[in-house]
Write a protein that holds these residues in place. Sequence first.
Motif, PDB file in Angstrom:
ATOM      1  N   PHE A   9       0.832  -1.207   0.000  1.00  0.00           N
ATOM      2  CA  PHE A   9       0.000   0.000   0.000  1.00  0.00           C
ATOM      3  C   PHE A   9       0.867   1.257   0.000  1.00  0.00           C
ATOM      4  O   PHE A   9       0.596   2.222  -0.721  1.00  0.00           O
ATOM      5  CB  PHE A   9      -0.933   0.008   1.217  1.00  0.00           C
ATOM      6  CG  PHE A   9      -2.060  -0.979   1.130  1.00  0.00           C
ATOM      7  CD1 PHE A   9      -2.476  -1.494  -0.090  1.00  0.00           C
ATOM      8  CD2 PHE A   9      -2.719  -1.405   2.283  1.00  0.00           C
ATOM      9  CE1 PHE A   9      -3.520  -2.398  -0.177  1.00  0.00           C
ATOM     10  CE2 PHE A   9      -3.765  -2.315   2.209  1.00  0.00           C
ATOM     11  CZ  PHE A   9      -4.158  -2.812   0.978  1.00  0.00           C
ATOM     12  N   SER A  13       1.080   4.067  -2.967  1.00  0.00           N
ATOM     13  CA  SER A  13       0.773   5.471  -2.665  1.00  0.00           C
ATOM     14  C   SER A  13       1.931   6.367  -3.103  1.00  0.00           C
ATOM     15  O   SER A  13       1.710   7.443  -3.682  1.00  0.00           O
ATOM     16  CB  SER A  13       0.494   5.651  -1.168  1.00  0.00           C
ATOM     17  OG  SER A  13       1.655   5.440  -0.390  1.00  0.00           O
ATOM     18  N   LEU A 232      -4.232   4.846   1.017  1.00  0.00           N
ATOM     19  CA  LEU A 232      -3.335   3.692   1.016  1.00  0.00           C
ATOM     20  C   LEU A 232      -2.174   3.887   1.985  1.00  0.00           C
ATOM     21  O   LEU A 232      -1.805   2.975   2.725  1.00  0.00           O
ATOM     22  CB  LEU A 232      -2.799   3.438  -0.395  1.00  0.00           C
ATOM     23  CG  LEU A 232      -3.808   2.925  -1.429  1.00  0.00           C
ATOM     24  CD1 LEU A 232      -3.157   2.839  -2.808  1.00  0.00           C
ATOM     25  CD2 LEU A 232      -4.348   1.562  -1.016  1.00  0.00           C
ATOM     26  N   LYS A 235      -3.432   3.716   5.578  1.00  0.00           N
ATOM     27  CA  LYS A 235      -3.730   2.312   5.879  1.00  0.00           C
ATOM     28  C   LYS A 235      -2.441   1.544   6.139  1.00  0.00           C
ATOM     29  O   LYS A 235      -2.362   0.740   7.079  1.00  0.00           O
ATOM     30  CB  LYS A 235      -4.493   1.685   4.713  1.00  0.00           C
ATOM     31  CG  LYS A 235      -5.006   0.262   4.987  1.00  0.00           C
ATOM     32  CD  LYS A 235      -6.112   0.269   6.017  1.00  0.00           C
ATOM     33  CE  LYS A 235      -6.695  -1.121   6.224  1.00  0.00           C
ATOM     34  NZ  LYS A 235      -7.710  -1.138   7.305  1.00  0.00           N
TER      35      LYS A 235
END
Length: 298
Positions: A9, A13, A232, A235
């Motif tokens: 993630f 990003s 992202l 997270k």
Amino acid sequence: MSRLSSIFFIAISASLWGIIAIFVRKLASLGFTSMEIVTIRVVTAAILLGVIGICKYRPNLRVNLSDIKLFTGTGIFSIVLFNWCYFTSVNEMNLSIAVILLYTAPAFVTVLSFTFLKEKLTGLKIMSVVGTLVGCIFIAGMNSGAASSITLIGIVTGLGAGFGYALYSIFGKFALEKYSSFTVTFYTFLVASMGLIPFTALWKKGSLLLSNEVLFYGIGLGLFPTVIAYLLYTKGLEKTDASIAAIIATVEPMVATILSVFLYKESFGMFQAIGVIIILLSVTIINIPARKQRASIV
């Protein structure tokens, strides 16, 4: 969510952040200042996130008023400062130079994480920070064409971008102790919007804002390198140390460098290739499983 997913993630990003110059330079060419572009970015992101929240995450829209200070940290002290400094730097200098200054961020994050988050300062973290900085220097510093574009304003704002970028990881970590990644991302951009709109008077350019070209690039800026990227990244922060996340995110200068070569015809040679390899090795080193790492040095 697994640690591998978190790393993925964060890397995605950062790749999305790497394409931000496409939107920034286009909006600048259409007549918007750096601060106006920041405002377009955060307001568009806040609107998109608000719609998503109302449709899918209503329970996550509730926060305690006493925690607004956390979102002031991520929104004003990080997002607004980082974006204004970075956009100014991008428009002042060669893109690759602006990116190297932005990626002083891992060094800032490592020090701030040790100081405020009590994260361990390991030998591998130090090696990775040094490696990413050296890699960025090779990408930009050995490029004579890039070096000729350096300005004092560009240097100062570039370093400011690195510091502002670092603050998001720190404030974000504190916010994630209480709220979901969606909540943190939404209120970050909502607070940033509330702080920017009164000072930019962007509504005075209403007719320009409603042109098809501005809408296309404005929404693109708010969606891809902003809403999707920050959701992202935030997270990924849930399962990753802030200092490690900042190092993984150094895939951004590689994406930005590739973009600068193919889209803006900026040079790319042996030193840039070496820089890319060093950054990849640095990111790999920091993600060696913990059981294989040596004990922390502090």
